[in-house]
Motif scaffolding. Structure first.
Motif, PDB file in Angstrom:
ATOM      1  N   UNK A  63      55.047  37.440  34.542  1.00  0.00           N
ATOM      2  CA  UNK A  63      54.975  36.897  35.901  1.00  0.00           C
ATOM      3  C   UNK A  63      54.715  35.388  35.909  1.00  0.00           C
ATOM      4  N   UNK A  64      54.050  34.902  34.878  1.00  0.00           N
ATOM      5  CA  UNK A  64      53.697  33.484  34.822  1.00  0.00           C
ATOM      6  C   UNK A  64      54.934  32.575  34.761  1.00  0.00           C
ATOM      7  N   UNK A  65      56.066  33.118  34.328  1.00  0.00           N
ATOM      8  CA  UNK A  65      57.274  32.308  34.150  1.00  0.00           C
ATOM      9  C   UNK A  65      57.866  31.822  35.471  1.00  0.00           C
ATOM     10  N   UNK A  66      57.508  32.469  36.554  1.00  0.00           N
ATOM     11  CA  UNK A  66      58.041  32.063  37.859  1.00  0.00           C
ATOM     12  C   UNK A  66      57.035  31.233  38.653  1.00  0.00           C
ATOM     13  N   UNK A  67      55.904  30.916  38.037  1.00  0.00           N
ATOM     14  CA  UNK A  67      54.851  30.192  38.749  1.00  0.00           C
ATOM     15  C   UNK A  67      54.921  28.701  38.454  1.00  0.00           C
ATOM     16  N   UNK A  68      54.427  27.918  39.397  1.00  0.00           N
ATOM     17  CA  UNK A  68      54.279  26.488  39.140  1.00  0.00           C
ATOM     18  C   UNK A  68      53.061  26.288  38.251  1.00  0.00           C
ATOM     19  N   UNK A  69      52.971  25.136  37.657  1.00  0.00           N
ATOM     20  CA  UNK A  69      51.817  24.820  36.810  1.00  0.00           C
ATOM     21  C   UNK A  69      50.488  24.977  37.538  1.00  0.00           C
ATOM     22  N   UNK A  70      50.346  24.392  38.731  1.00  0.00           N
ATOM     23  CA  UNK A  70      49.075  24.533  39.451  1.00  0.00           C
ATOM     24  C   UNK A  70      48.751  25.988  39.820  1.00  0.00           C
ATOM     25  N   UNK A  71      49.763  26.788  40.135  1.00  0.00           N
ATOM     26  CA  UNK A  71      49.511  28.194  40.454  1.00  0.00           C
ATOM     27  C   UNK A  71      49.009  28.943  39.221  1.00  0.00           C
ATOM     28  N   UNK A  72      49.635  28.701  38.084  1.00  0.00           N
ATOM     29  CA  UNK A  72      49.211  29.345  36.845  1.00  0.00           C
ATOM     30  C   UNK A  72      47.812  28.889  36.458  1.00  0.00           C
ATOM     31  N   UNK A  73      47.556  27.612  36.595  1.00  0.00           N
ATOM     32  CA  UNK A  73      46.221  27.086  36.284  1.00  0.00           C
ATOM     33  C   UNK A  73      45.162  27.743  37.161  1.00  0.00           C
ATOM     34  N   UNK A  74      45.473  27.939  38.435  1.00  0.00           N
ATOM     35  CA  UNK A  74      44.525  28.572  39.352  1.00  0.00           C
ATOM     36  C   UNK A  74      44.250  30.014  38.924  1.00  0.00           C
ATOM     37  N   UNK A  75      45.281  30.732  38.493  1.00  0.00           N
ATOM     38  CA  UNK A  75      45.095  32.112  38.032  1.00  0.00           C
ATOM     39  C   UNK A  75      44.236  32.157  36.773  1.00  0.00           C
ATOM     40  N   UNK A  76      44.481  31.237  35.859  1.00  0.00           N
ATOM     41  CA  UNK A  76      43.690  31.181  34.626  1.00  0.00           C
ATOM     42  C   UNK A  76      42.234  30.879  34.951  1.00  0.00           C
ATOM     43  N   UNK A  77      42.009  29.860  35.774  1.00  0.00           N
ATOM     44  CA  UNK A  77      40.634  29.495  36.134  1.00  0.00           C
ATOM     45  C   UNK A  77      39.923  30.631  36.852  1.00  0.00           C
ATOM     46  N   UNK A  78      40.622  31.308  37.733  1.00  0.00           N
ATOM     47  CA  UNK A  78      40.018  32.419  38.468  1.00  0.00           C
ATOM     48  C   UNK A  78      39.542  33.509  37.519  1.00  0.00           C
ATOM     49  N   UNK A  79      40.408  33.923  36.593  1.00  0.00           N
ATOM     50  CA  UNK A  79      40.050  34.982  35.653  1.00  0.00           C
ATOM     51  C   UNK A  79      38.919  34.534  34.729  1.00  0.00           C
ATOM     52  N   UNK A  80      38.996  33.311  34.232  1.00  0.00           N
ATOM     53  CA  UNK A  80      37.954  32.806  33.338  1.00  0.00           C
ATOM     54  C   UNK A  80      36.622  32.679  34.067  1.00  0.00           C
ATOM     55  N   UNK A  81      36.637  32.173  35.284  1.00  0.00           N
ATOM     56  CA  UNK A  81      35.393  32.030  36.060  1.00  0.00           C
ATOM     57  C   UNK A  81      34.765  33.382  36.351  1.00  0.00           C
ATOM     58  N   UNK A  82      35.577  34.375  36.697  1.00  0.00           N
ATOM     59  CA  UNK A  82      35.032  35.710  36.968  1.00  0.00           C
ATOM     60  C   UNK A  82      34.467  36.322  35.691  1.00  0.00           C
ATOM     61  N   UNK A  83      35.137  36.113  34.569  1.00  0.00           N
ATOM     62  CA  UNK A  83      34.612  36.592  33.284  1.00  0.00           C
ATOM     63  C   UNK A  83      33.272  35.955  32.956  1.00  0.00           C
ATOM     64  N   UNK A  84      33.174  34.667  33.186  1.00  0.00           N
ATOM     65  CA  UNK A  84      31.901  33.960  32.946  1.00  0.00           C
ATOM     66  C   UNK A  84      30.815  34.494  33.867  1.00  0.00           C
ATOM     67  N   UNK A  85      31.159  34.750  35.112  1.00  0.00           N
ATOM     68  CA  UNK A  85      30.172  35.277  36.062  1.00  0.00           C
ATOM     69  C   UNK A  85      29.707  36.668  35.630  1.00  0.00           C
ATOM     70  N   UNK A  86      30.634  37.500  35.155  1.00  0.00           N
ATOM     71  CA  UNK A  86      30.251  38.830  34.687  1.00  0.00           C
ATOM     72  C   UNK A  86      29.322  38.745  33.485  1.00  0.00           C
ATOM     73  N   UNK A  87      29.632  37.839  32.558  1.00  0.00           N
ATOM     74  CA  UNK A  87      28.765  37.680  31.386  1.00  0.00           C
ATOM     75  C   UNK A  87      27.392  37.151  31.792  1.00  0.00           C
ATOM     76  N   UNK A  88      27.358  36.229  32.733  1.00  0.00           N
ATOM     77  CA  UNK A  88      26.078  35.691  33.195  1.00  0.00           C
ATOM     78  C   UNK A  88      25.225  36.804  33.796  1.00  0.00           C
ATOM     79  N   UNK A  89      25.848  37.662  34.616  1.00  0.00           N
ATOM     80  CA  UNK A  89      25.097  38.781  35.199  1.00  0.00           C
ATOM     81  C   UNK A  89      24.599  39.726  34.120  1.00  0.00           C
ATOM     82  N   UNK A  90      25.442  39.993  33.129  1.00  0.00           N
ATOM     83  CA  UNK A  90      25.054  40.903  32.050  1.00  0.00           C
ATOM     84  C   UNK A  90      23.860  40.346  31.274  1.00  0.00           C
ATOM     85  N   UNK A  91      23.914  39.077  30.965  1.00  0.00           N
ATOM     86  CA  UNK A  91      22.818  38.457  30.229  1.00  0.00           C
ATOM     87  C   UNK A  91      21.526  38.481  31.051  1.00  0.00           C
ATOM     88  N   UNK A  92      21.645  38.105  32.300  1.00  0.00           N
ATOM     89  CA  UNK A  92      20.441  38.082  33.141  1.00  0.00           C
ATOM     90  C   UNK A  92      19.891  39.491  33.347  1.00  0.00           C
TER      91      UNK A  92
END
Length: 155
Positions: A63-92
């Protein structure tokens, strides 16, 4: 009187050793923990390590092949940020019981946890709890603004 004080000291030392062992065990468990999250648009899957570091990134179904650079970057950041938030909750969640004040007669308090050391840059002091706006949200705003770039511009 001194025997009573020695008993209290011995009990306090035993409690302290138990807390230290529990912290070491928790740190060992968390050192192997990961969180894997997909972006809402299901384009990207990000895996995040115990200190919030990005350890894996998958592009799903081409699906990434049809996306613009900024759209793909937003998807990457969203997934990475949510992963970081999940890890932060787990640690706490893992360390929270160890940071509580002990109700024992010795008066030994829970450990003072250095959250920054426990999981590095993933610790945001609560900013990931829905307060403020994430980088992904800010990038999505820019994407919406950039959509007007297709219109002719005068110079």
């Amino acid at each position: 009187m001194s025997e009573s004080m020695e008993q209290k000291l011995s009990q306090a030392m035993a409690e302290l050793e138990a807390v230290q062992n529990a912290v070491a065990h928790a740190e060992g468990e968390l050192s192997r923990a990961t969180a894997t999250v997909r972006s809402r648009d299901r384009v990207v899957e990000a895996t995040v390590g115990p200190q919030g570091e990005l350890t894996g990134l998958k592009f799903l179904d081409g699906k990434h092949q049809t996306m613009t650079g900024p759209q793909l970057a937003a998807s990457i950041l969203e997934a990475a940020d949510e992963g970081r938030a999940q890890m932060a909750r787990k640690v706490m969640d893992t360390f929270a019981p160890l940071a509580q004040v002990s109700g024992g007669a010795s008066g030994v308090r829970g450990v003072d946890i250095d959250w920054e050391r426990a999981f590095g840059s993933a610790f945001d002091g609560g900013a990931g709890s829905g307060m403020g706006r994430s980088a992904g949200d800010r990038l999505r705003d820019e994407i919406h603004e950039d959509e007007d770039d297709t219109l002719p511009r005068g110079r």
